[in-house]
Design an enzyme around this catalytic site. Structure first.
Site, PDB file in Angstrom:
ATOM      1  N   THR A  28       0.818  -1.217   0.000  1.00  0.00           N
ATOM      2  CA  THR A  28       0.000   0.000   0.000  1.00  0.00           C
ATOM      3  C   THR A  28       0.853   1.270   0.000  1.00  0.00           C
ATOM      4  O   THR A  28       0.370   2.347  -0.295  1.00  0.00           O
ATOM      5  CB  THR A  28      -0.904   0.060   1.255  1.00  0.00           C
ATOM      6  N   CYS A  32       2.698   3.153   9.444  1.00  0.00           N
ATOM      7  CA  CYS A  32       1.821   3.293  10.609  1.00  0.00           C
ATOM      8  C   CYS A  32       2.600   3.236  11.921  1.00  0.00           C
ATOM      9  O   CYS A  32       3.734   2.779  11.964  1.00  0.00           O
ATOM     10  CB  CYS A  32       0.825   2.132  10.647  1.00  0.00           C
ATOM     11  N   CYS A  36      -1.691   1.157  15.380  1.00  0.00           N
ATOM     12  CA  CYS A  36      -2.728   1.554  14.405  1.00  0.00           C
ATOM     13  C   CYS A  36      -3.873   0.542  14.375  1.00  0.00           C
ATOM     14  O   CYS A  36      -3.661  -0.669  14.442  1.00  0.00           O
ATOM     15  CB  CYS A  36      -2.141   1.691  13.010  1.00  0.00           C
ATOM     16  N   ARG A  39      -6.278  -2.903   9.579  1.00  0.00           N
ATOM     17  CA  ARG A  39      -6.131  -4.344   9.467  1.00  0.00           C
ATOM     18  C   ARG A  39      -4.653  -4.733   9.456  1.00  0.00           C
ATOM     19  O   ARG A  39      -3.829  -4.024   8.869  1.00  0.00           O
ATOM     20  CB  ARG A  39      -6.792  -4.814   8.171  1.00  0.00           C
ATOM     21  N   ARG A  61       3.987   6.736   2.557  1.00  0.00           N
ATOM     22  CA  ARG A  61       3.157   7.853   2.985  1.00  0.00           C
ATOM     23  C   ARG A  61       2.606   7.575   4.383  1.00  0.00           C
ATOM     24  O   ARG A  61       2.342   6.422   4.722  1.00  0.00           O
ATOM     25  CB  ARG A  61       1.958   8.026   2.032  1.00  0.00           C
ATOM     26  N   CYS A  63       0.039   7.063   7.348  1.00  0.00           N
ATOM     27  CA  CYS A  63      -1.328   6.547   7.429  1.00  0.00           C
ATOM     28  C   CYS A  63      -2.265   7.657   7.893  1.00  0.00           C
ATOM     29  O   CYS A  63      -1.930   8.432   8.778  1.00  0.00           O
ATOM     30  CB  CYS A  63      -1.355   5.390   8.418  1.00  0.00           C
ATOM     31  N   CYS A  66      -3.738   6.515  11.792  1.00  0.00           N
ATOM     32  CA  CYS A  66      -2.955   6.657  13.035  1.00  0.00           C
ATOM     33  C   CYS A  66      -2.030   7.870  12.998  1.00  0.00           C
ATOM     34  O   CYS A  66      -1.371   8.183  13.976  1.00  0.00           O
ATOM     35  CB  CYS A  66      -2.164   5.383  13.315  1.00  0.00           C
TER      36      CYS A  66
HETATM   37 ZN    ZN Z   1      -2.049   3.570  10.552  1.00  0.00          ZN
END
Ligand code: ZN
Length: 359
Positions: A28, A32, A36, A39, A61, A63, A66
């Site tokens: 993705t 995080c 966080c 999932r 990048r 999240c 969080c």
């Molecule tokens: Zn996160």
């Protein structure tokens, strides 16, 4: 902490580990905090990073859930720190003593220093320094006698203080009071992706950093801030220093890297500082509504004040006010013009999609 232990912490959403490391998911491109709520990814897609900067450097990048770039302070801590700010503002005469301040708020000196920085982005000492300098500039502009202005701003009266102030102002307090009379200010301007920037310097330091559409406008502004000064284009002797500043500035514009080599003119109130500090953590290419900022800094009703804190931000590009927009998606105001704000956001978005398009 080895990777196995880190992975275990991620599986357990262990909030104790927040801030100690970050995990990124290669599929993705998002990183995080360990806690966080999103999932859990597959182990094989996870990479660990010690800092947000390391994750960003790897093309990740932050999240949105969080918000790993935002340091967290609970609301009780924020309240304590705010009370401490009021206390410091009312006692500018006293040198801030970390141990005594810590006792006031029932924290250890170590934690006080850390929490204060997390909320305001400054240490208690830097905060008091900024308040004093602001009071001094104001006093001098209002025409108070120099010794009075220095004293009223909470400084002692030794000659060492006077020297130190000269470095911060780029000239002596007396010279500042006179609009820079007989002070030699050399200036240079450079092209950035956002138009011209002008830096004014004396032998003692920086005294001017501003942006505009063209050089003439900048010279006008420099002249009106320092009507008594001798202005001259920067000579070759100072050019290397200017090149360093420009390089730091360009790098800041291109990558969002901190421009710590350029002095932030912290004139703001505690509230402004809080807004500015929050703005500094909005990731490049992302925007927040004024109301979101107000909410995030714990003053949900202060939308108007957030907007004016942004407008009061003299060095807007060093503190990214262009990343704040109106709630309806309109661009809202920006001191250096809507067009520049739009250009800046487009540029950041383009950079971001360029980054995330990388394999
Ligand atoms: Zn996160």
């Amino acid at each position: 902490m080895n990777e196995q232990a880190r992975w275990q912490a991620v599986l357990e959403r262990d909030a104790q580990q927040d801030g100690r490391f970050y995990y990124g998911v290669v599929t993705t491109g998002v990183y995080c905090r360990p806690s966080c709520a999103s999932r859990r990814p597959l182990r094989r897609n996870v990479r660990f990073f010690d800092t947000p900067a390391a994750a960003q450097a790897d093309g990740m990048r932050p999240c949105k859930r969080c918000k790993p770039l935002q340091q967290r302070a609970d609301s009780r801590t924020v309240e304590r720190i705010e009370a401490l700010c009021r206390h410091l503002e009312q006692h500018l005469d006293d040198a801030p003593n970390l141990d005594a301040l810590a006792v006031r708020v029932h924290l250890s000196p170590f934690h006080l220093q850390r929490q204060f920085k997390a909320v305001l982005g400054l240490s208690p000492k830097q905060y008091v320094d900024a308040l004093r300098l602001r009071a001094l500039r104001q006093g001098l502009r209002d025409g108070a006698p120099v010794t009075r202005a220095i004293q009223d701003a909470g400084y002692g009266s030794s000659s060492r203080v006077y020297e130190k102030l000269a470095t911060h102002l780029g000239m002596t307090p007396k010279q500042y009071r006179s609009g820079g009379r007989d002070v030699a200010i050399s200036y240079a301007s450079g092209d950035t992706s956002l138009g011209q920037v002008m830096i004014g310097a004396t032998d003692r330091g920086l005294c001017f950093v501003q942006f505009a559409d063209n050089e003439l406008e900048l010279i006008d502004r420099l002249r009106s801030e320092y009507p008594g000064a001798e202005l001259a284009p920067m000579d070759a002797q100072h050019a290397p220093q200017f090149d360093d500043w420009m390089q730091a500035l360009r790098r800041h514009l291109e990558t969002g890297a901190p421009a710590s080599v350029l002095p932030l003119d912290l004139r703001g109130t505690a509230f402004q500082m809080k807004v500015w500090n929050y703005l500094c953590r909005i990731p490049s290419g992302e925007v927040r509504a004024y109301a979101e900022v107000a909410e995030a800094i714990g003053h949900p009703r202060a939308v108007r004040a957030v907007a004016s804190a942004c407008a009061a931000n003299r060095v807007a590009l060093l503190v990214p006010c262009h990343r704040v927009i109106r709630g309806d998606g309109g661009l809202g105001g920006y001191k250096w013009g809507i067009e520049r704000k739009r250009a800046l956001l487009d540029q950041e978005r383009a950079q971001r999609s360029g980054r995330s398009a990388k394999p």
